[in-house]
Design a protein around this motif. Structure first.
Motif, short mmCIF file in Angstrom:
data_model
loop_
_atom_site.label_atom_id
_atom_site.label_comp_id
_atom_site.label_asym_id
_atom_site.label_seq_id
_atom_site.Cartn_x
_atom_site.Cartn_y
_atom_site.Cartn_z
N THR A 1 49.28 44.62 32.02
CA THR A 1 47.94 44.32 31.52
C THR A 1 46.85 45.08 32.27
OG1 THR A 1 47.55 42.45 33.02
CG2 THR A 1 48.73 41.99 30.96
N HIS A 2 47.20 45.78 33.33
CA HIS A 2 46.18 46.38 34.20
C HIS A 2 45.30 47.38 33.47
CE1 HIS A 2 48.44 45.39 38.22
NE2 HIS A 2 48.04 44.31 37.56
N LEU A 3 45.91 48.22 32.65
CA LEU A 3 45.13 49.25 31.96
C LEU A 3 44.06 48.62 31.07
CD1 LEU A 3 44.74 52.27 31.18
CD2 LEU A 3 46.36 51.86 29.31
N GLU A 4 44.46 47.69 30.23
CA GLU A 4 43.52 47.07 29.30
C GLU A 4 42.38 46.37 30.04
OE1 GLU A 4 43.42 43.45 25.96
OE2 GLU A 4 45.33 44.07 26.87
N ILE A 5 42.74 45.59 31.08
CA ILE A 5 41.72 44.81 31.78
C ILE A 5 40.81 45.72 32.61
CG2 ILE A 5 41.34 43.00 33.48
CD1 ILE A 5 43.92 41.69 32.50
N ALA A 6 41.38 46.75 33.21
CA ALA A 6 40.56 47.70 33.97
C ALA A 6 39.55 48.38 33.05
CB ALA A 6 41.43 48.73 34.66
N PHE A 7 39.99 48.75 31.85
CA PHE A 7 39.07 49.36 30.88
C PHE A 7 37.94 48.39 30.51
CE2 PHE A 7 40.75 53.31 28.57
CZ PHE A 7 41.29 53.82 29.73
N GLU A 8 38.30 47.13 30.28
CA GLU A 8 37.29 46.13 29.93
C GLU A 8 36.26 46.00 31.05
OE1 GLU A 8 39.30 42.47 29.22
OE2 GLU A 8 40.30 43.15 27.40
N ALA A 9 36.75 45.94 32.28
CA ALA A 9 35.86 45.77 33.43
C ALA A 9 34.95 46.98 33.61
CB ALA A 9 36.68 45.52 34.69
N LEU A 10 35.52 48.17 33.52
CA LEU A 10 34.74 49.40 33.70
C LEU A 10 33.70 49.55 32.59
CD1 LEU A 10 37.68 51.67 34.82
CD2 LEU A 10 35.69 51.10 36.23
N ASP A 11 34.08 49.23 31.37
CA ASP A 11 33.13 49.30 30.26
C ASP A 11 32.00 48.29 30.43
OD1 ASP A 11 34.15 51.42 28.77
OD2 ASP A 11 35.55 50.14 27.66
N ALA A 12 32.29 47.20 31.15
CA ALA A 12 31.26 46.18 31.40
C ALA A 12 30.41 46.51 32.62
CB ALA A 12 31.92 44.82 31.58
N GLY A 13 30.67 47.66 33.23
CA GLY A 13 29.86 48.09 34.36
C GLY A 13 30.32 47.58 35.71
N LYS A 14 31.59 47.22 35.83
CA LYS A 14 32.12 46.71 37.09
C LYS A 14 32.97 47.76 37.80
CE LYS A 14 30.44 42.87 35.48
NZ LYS A 14 29.04 42.51 35.84
N HIS A 15 32.95 47.73 39.11
CA HIS A 15 33.91 48.48 39.91
C HIS A 15 35.23 47.72 39.86
CE1 HIS A 15 30.49 50.73 41.46
NE2 HIS A 15 29.92 49.59 41.81
N VAL A 16 36.36 48.43 40.07
CA VAL A 16 37.66 47.75 39.97
C VAL A 16 38.56 48.06 41.16
CG1 VAL A 16 37.63 47.61 37.46
CG2 VAL A 16 38.66 49.60 38.54
N LEU A 17 39.20 47.02 41.65
CA LEU A 17 40.29 47.11 42.61
C LEU A 17 41.49 46.51 41.90
CD1 LEU A 17 41.36 47.65 45.52
CD2 LEU A 17 40.67 45.29 46.08
N VAL A 18 42.50 47.35 41.63
CA VAL A 18 43.61 46.94 40.78
C VAL A 18 44.86 46.76 41.63
CG1 VAL A 18 44.93 47.47 38.71
CG2 VAL A 18 42.59 48.31 38.92
N GLU A 19 45.47 45.60 41.54
CA GLU A 19 46.68 45.33 42.31
C GLU A 19 47.74 46.38 42.01
OE1 GLU A 19 48.97 44.23 45.04
OE2 GLU A 19 47.01 43.24 44.83
N LYS A 20 48.54 46.69 43.04
CA LYS A 20 49.62 47.66 42.83
C LYS A 20 50.75 47.00 42.04
CE LYS A 20 52.52 45.55 45.57
NZ LYS A 20 53.73 44.96 44.97
N PRO A 21 51.45 47.77 41.19
CA PRO A 21 51.11 49.14 40.82
C PRO A 21 49.86 49.14 39.94
CG PRO A 21 52.84 48.36 39.39
CD PRO A 21 52.62 47.27 40.41
N MET A 22 49.05 50.18 40.10
CA MET A 22 47.82 50.23 39.32
C MET A 22 48.10 50.15 37.83
SD MET A 22 44.80 53.07 39.59
CE MET A 22 43.19 52.37 39.97
N ALA A 23 49.21 50.74 37.41
CA ALA A 23 49.64 50.68 36.01
C ALA A 23 51.14 50.95 35.98
CB ALA A 23 48.87 51.68 35.16
N THR A 24 51.73 50.86 34.80
CA THR A 24 53.18 51.01 34.68
C THR A 24 53.61 52.43 34.35
OG1 THR A 24 53.05 50.27 32.38
CG2 THR A 24 53.52 48.60 34.07
N SER A 25 52.68 53.37 34.39
CA SER A 25 53.03 54.79 34.21
C SER A 25 51.94 55.64 34.84
CB SER A 25 53.16 55.14 32.72
OG SER A 25 51.89 55.15 32.09
N ALA A 26 52.30 56.87 35.19
CA ALA A 26 51.32 57.79 35.74
C ALA A 26 50.22 58.08 34.72
CB ALA A 26 52.00 59.08 36.18
#
Length: 321
Positions: free
Chosen positions: A75-100
């Protein structure tokens, strides 16, 4: 200090909330959970004034500047996109995503929106690992020739964590620390040989050899079904340094270098007591980077995160189908 929001109410979010309370007192302002009752309970336990089961409500808060994302990796990619689009900085738990590719997409989105993004690789900011890195870079063990690392502890092989839908990969959850160490000390591999075991389509154990040219190599292993030696070591022409168990959450190391006595009989003992749950140095570094207007942290930036993700993709591609 920035206002923080936490996405997820699991164990790691609880440990992170406690350390955030020490680094940014009274600045953890909101939490999201899949159910309102869980979000409310988490908020009560950690003194967080706002709890919601609707992410858009958290992202809409003007007092939340930074979002820590600790949901399942898929879920990291989708939620990170939502947060960034809302103007938030993001710290994403490892792994940052499930693919490079998804890791690259998160950093690209952060760059496009002008916001900070980082994978929560807390090991990079741990005082012990900072010390060991500095010693190795200063030539304490000479030219680095080999790295070994393993992370294996058994868990019950059932439940949602082991379903493909929940991305319950032992490689990406545990092996990432070993792969990261190899990249720190040896750089990008020139070749990778890997194998492992799957259960219901999810890798639960594996091991790999990473070749780094001119005879340099890393031997790595990970498992969720058995214990493996939880130490790690970096070796060179003048000696080696052992990171004591648990190497990824290290508090002590032994430096076998400098003299015959030090190498074979009485290595130097290095100790750095853990600060809180271990996340405080990383969280302080994130605060400082955002305050300085950085979009990445130089110690664990896009390139470092992406390099490890590519190696994990290459390992995963060799595991049994």
């Amino acid at each position: 200090m920035h206002g923080w929001g936490i996405i997820g109410t699991g164990d790691i979010s609880a440990r992170m909330a406690a350390d955030l309370g020490a680094v940014a007192p009274e600045r953890v302002l909101a939490v999201w959970g899949r159910r309102q009752d869980r979000a409310d309970a988490f908020a009560r336990e950690h003194g967080i004034p706002f709890a919601t089961e609707r992410r858009e409500e958290l992202f809409a808060r003007a007092d939340v500047d930074v979002v820590y994302i600790a949901t399942p990796a898929h879920t990291h990619l989708e939620i990170a996109f939502e947060a960034l689009d809302a103007g938030k900085h993001v710290l994403v738990e490892k792994p940052m995503a499930t693919s490079a590719a998804d890791v690259e997409a998160i950093f690209a989105k952060a760059q496009a929106t002008g916001h900070f993004a980082m994978e929560a690789m807390w090991m990079r900011f741990n005082p012990l690992h900072v010390d060991v890195l500095e010693r190795v870079r200063s030539g304490t063990v000479g030219d680095v020739r080999a790295v070994r690392a393993s992370f294996g502890t058994p868990f019950r092989a059932a439940g949602t964590k082991l379903t493909p839908a929940h991305a319950g990969s032992a490689l990406r959850d545990r092996g990432i620390y070993a792969v990261t160490l190899a990249h720190w000390f040896l750089g990008d591999p020139t070749a990778i040989s890997a194998t492992g075991s799957l259960m219901d389509g999810v890798d639960i154990a594996g091991h790999a050899t990473l070749e780094h040219g001119e005879g340099r190599f890393a031997q790595l292993a990970w498992s969720g079904i058995e214990f493996l030696d939880l130490s790690a070591a970096v070796s060179g022409e003048r000696g080696w340094i052992t990171l004591d168990p648990m190497f990824w959450a290290g508090q002590s190391a032994r430096v076998h270098a400098g003299s015959v006595e030090r190498i074979f009989v009485s290595p130097e003992h290095v100790e750095h007591p853990r600060q809180g749950n271990g996340y405080q140095p990383m969280l302080a570094a994130v605060e400082e980077a955002i305050a300085a207007g950085r979009l990445q942290h130089p110690w664990h930036d896009r390139d470092a995160t992406l390099a490890v993700a590519r190696s994990m993709d290459a390992i995963a591609a060799q595991l049994p189908a």
